[in-house]
Design a protein around this motif. Structure first.
Motif, PDB file in Angstrom:
ATOM      1  N   LYS A 195       0.931  -1.230   0.102  1.00  0.00           N
ATOM      2  CA  LYS A 195       0.156   0.060  -0.085  1.00  0.00           C
ATOM      3  C   LYS A 195       1.117   1.291  -0.080  1.00  0.00           C
ATOM      4  O   LYS A 195       0.481   2.478  -0.074  1.00  0.00           O
ATOM      5  N   GLY A 196       2.117   1.039   0.075  1.00  0.00           N
ATOM      6  CA  GLY A 196       2.991   2.241  -0.101  1.00  0.00           C
ATOM      7  C   GLY A 196       3.458   2.473   1.240  1.00  0.00           C
ATOM      8  O   GLY A 196       4.398   3.550   1.435  1.00  0.00           O
ATOM      9  N   TRP A 197       3.395   1.807   2.431  1.00  0.00           N
ATOM     10  CA  TRP A 197       3.897   2.402   3.704  1.00  0.00           C
ATOM     11  C   TRP A 197       5.537   1.815   3.314  1.00  0.00           C
ATOM     12  O   TRP A 197       5.771   0.703   2.939  1.00  0.00           O
ATOM     13  N   THR A 198       6.453   2.473   4.179  1.00  0.00           N
ATOM     14  CA  THR A 198       7.918   2.265   3.974  1.00  0.00           C
ATOM     15  C   THR A 198       8.098   1.535   5.312  1.00  0.00           C
ATOM     16  O   THR A 198       7.321   1.136   6.175  1.00  0.00           O
ATOM     17  N   LYS A 199       9.191   0.794   5.250  1.00  0.00           N
ATOM     18  CA  LYS A 199       9.735  -0.048   6.378  1.00  0.00           C
ATOM     19  C   LYS A 199       9.807   0.732   7.531  1.00  0.00           C
ATOM     20  O   LYS A 199       9.478   0.137   8.613  1.00  0.00           O
ATOM     21  N   THR A 200      10.362   1.882   7.465  1.00  0.00           N
ATOM     22  CA  THR A 200      10.529   2.741   8.613  1.00  0.00           C
ATOM     23  C   THR A 200       8.999   3.038   9.456  1.00  0.00           C
ATOM     24  O   THR A 200       8.501   2.975  10.527  1.00  0.00           O
ATOM     25  N   ALA A 201       8.102   3.402   8.418  1.00  0.00           N
ATOM     26  CA  ALA A 201       6.858   3.518   9.065  1.00  0.00           C
ATOM     27  C   ALA A 201       6.146   2.246   9.390  1.00  0.00           C
ATOM     28  O   ALA A 201       5.492   2.492  10.585  1.00  0.00           O
ATOM     29  N   ILE A 202       6.422   1.242   8.980  1.00  0.00           N
ATOM     30  CA  ILE A 202       5.856  -0.301   9.518  1.00  0.00           C
ATOM     31  C   ILE A 202       6.424  -0.267  10.724  1.00  0.00           C
ATOM     32  O   ILE A 202       5.901  -0.747  11.930  1.00  0.00           O
ATOM     33  N   ALA A 203       7.676  -0.135  10.847  1.00  0.00           N
ATOM     34  CA  ALA A 203       8.469  -0.527  12.024  1.00  0.00           C
ATOM     35  C   ALA A 203       7.997   0.659  13.173  1.00  0.00           C
ATOM     36  O   ALA A 203       7.820   0.151  14.454  1.00  0.00           O
TER      37      ALA A 203
ATOM     38  N   GLU B  31       5.060   1.790  13.383  1.00  0.00           N
ATOM     39  CA  GLU B  31       3.758   1.585  13.896  1.00  0.00           C
ATOM     40  C   GLU B  31       3.516   0.439  14.795  1.00  0.00           C
ATOM     41  O   GLU B  31       2.802   0.135  15.606  1.00  0.00           O
ATOM     42  N   THR B  32       4.552  -0.784  14.474  1.00  0.00           N
ATOM     43  CA  THR B  32       4.511  -1.695  15.306  1.00  0.00           C
ATOM     44  C   THR B  32       5.380  -2.131  16.227  1.00  0.00           C
ATOM     45  O   THR B  32       5.445  -2.809  17.233  1.00  0.00           O
ATOM     46  N   GLY B  33       6.534  -1.059  16.554  1.00  0.00           N
ATOM     47  CA  GLY B  33       7.533  -1.107  17.474  1.00  0.00           C
ATOM     48  C   GLY B  33       8.391  -2.147  17.058  1.00  0.00           C
ATOM     49  O   GLY B  33       9.583  -2.548  18.261  1.00  0.00           O
ATOM     50  N   PHE B  34       8.555  -2.896  16.107  1.00  0.00           N
ATOM     51  CA  PHE B  34       9.724  -3.883  15.671  1.00  0.00           C
ATOM     52  C   PHE B  34      10.636  -3.180  15.108  1.00  0.00           C
ATOM     53  O   PHE B  34      10.643  -2.022  14.429  1.00  0.00           O
ATOM     54  N   ASP B  35      12.147  -3.828  14.891  1.00  0.00           N
ATOM     55  CA  ASP B  35      13.210  -3.190  14.339  1.00  0.00           C
ATOM     56  C   ASP B  35      12.775  -3.282  12.764  1.00  0.00           C
ATOM     57  O   ASP B  35      12.739  -4.317  12.211  1.00  0.00           O
ATOM     58  N   ARG B  36      13.165  -2.049  12.194  1.00  0.00           N
ATOM     59  CA  ARG B  36      13.074  -2.022  10.692  1.00  0.00           C
ATOM     60  C   ARG B  36      13.976  -2.970   9.933  1.00  0.00           C
ATOM     61  O   ARG B  36      13.426  -3.743   9.022  1.00  0.00           O
ATOM     62  N   LYS B  37      15.205  -2.986  10.300  1.00  0.00           N
ATOM     63  CA  LYS B  37      16.066  -3.611   9.402  1.00  0.00           C
ATOM     64  C   LYS B  37      15.980  -5.543   9.412  1.00  0.00           C
ATOM     65  O   LYS B  37      16.044  -6.076   8.498  1.00  0.00           O
ATOM     66  N   GLN B  38      15.559  -5.724  10.573  1.00  0.00           N
ATOM     67  CA  GLN B  38      15.247  -7.186  10.730  1.00  0.00           C
ATOM     68  C   GLN B  38      13.875  -7.708  10.852  1.00  0.00           C
ATOM     69  O   GLN B  38      13.599  -8.421   9.852  1.00  0.00           O
ATOM     70  N   LEU B  39      13.110  -7.363  11.582  1.00  0.00           N
ATOM     71  CA  LEU B  39      11.802  -8.118  11.718  1.00  0.00           C
ATOM     72  C   LEU B  39      10.830  -7.685  10.460  1.00  0.00           C
ATOM     73  O   LEU B  39      10.262  -8.643   9.979  1.00  0.00           O
ATOM     74  N   VAL B  40      10.767  -6.373  10.510  1.00  0.00           N
ATOM     75  CA  VAL B  40       9.875  -5.838   9.259  1.00  0.00           C
ATOM     76  C   VAL B  40      10.450  -6.419   7.823  1.00  0.00           C
ATOM     77  O   VAL B  40       9.495  -6.909   7.158  1.00  0.00           O
ATOM     78  N   SER B  41      11.460  -6.350   7.644  1.00  0.00           N
ATOM     79  CA  SER B  41      12.191  -6.870   6.485  1.00  0.00           C
ATOM     80  C   SER B  41      11.754  -8.356   6.222  1.00  0.00           C
ATOM     81  O   SER B  41      11.318  -8.863   5.062  1.00  0.00           O
ATOM     82  N   LYS B  42      12.025  -9.224   7.288  1.00  0.00           N
ATOM     83  CA  LYS B  42      11.831 -10.648   7.418  1.00  0.00           C
ATOM     84  C   LYS B  42      10.521 -10.872   7.081  1.00  0.00           C
ATOM     85  O   LYS B  42       9.851 -11.847   6.283  1.00  0.00           O
ATOM     86  N   TYR B  43       9.536 -10.245   7.777  1.00  0.00           N
ATOM     87  CA  TYR B  43       7.881 -10.523   7.586  1.00  0.00           C
ATOM     88  C   TYR B  43       7.532 -10.044   6.230  1.00  0.00           C
ATOM     89  O   TYR B  43       6.569 -10.696   5.626  1.00  0.00           O
ATOM     90  N   ILE B  44       7.880  -8.990   5.809  1.00  0.00           N
ATOM     91  CA  ILE B  44       7.583  -8.461   4.551  1.00  0.00           C
ATOM     92  C   ILE B  44       7.977  -9.533   3.456  1.00  0.00           C
ATOM     93  O   ILE B  44       7.230  -9.911   2.489  1.00  0.00           O
TER      94      ILE B  44
END
Length: 102
Positions: A10-18, A20-33
């Motif tokens: 939808k256009g959310w950046t990894k930073t915005a997702i991180a 919003e969720t409180g997870f680390d941008r580099k590790q968890l968000v990238s892994k789940y995306i």
């Protein structure tokens, strides 16, 4: 809150997702995306002590009152027992909108 690849699509950046969720941008968000797995937020929404007074504050801001000390004294008389810091953070975006050149 659950997030997955859909937010990223939808256009959310990894930073915005991180954020919003409180997870680390580099590790968890990238892994789940990348794996298209669901990621559950660890953030808990905490109720602000100002929440009960926000409708009144918004009404006063719409009427043109944006001085924090005036707003603070008004809600203090209504039972608000906290400091002005939270109120200042709440009012600040409305000050920026009011002072924006058109």
């Amino acid at each position: 809150m659950f997030i997955n690849r859909e937010l990223h699509q939808k256009g959310w950046t990894k930073t915005a997702i991180a954020e919003e969720t409180g997870f680390d941008r580099k590790q968890l968000v990238s892994k789940y995306i990348n794996k298209d797995q669901v990621l559950q937020s660890k953030c808990k929404v905490k109720e602000s002590k100002l929440d009960a007074f926000k409708p009144y504050e918004l009404q006063r801001i719409q009427e043109g009152t944006t001085k924090c000390i005036v707003l603070f004294e008004e809600i203090q008389a209504m039972g608000y027992e906290e400091r002005t810091t939270i109120l200042g953070q709440f009012v600040k975006p409305y000050l920026v909108q009011k002072n924006k050149p058109q």
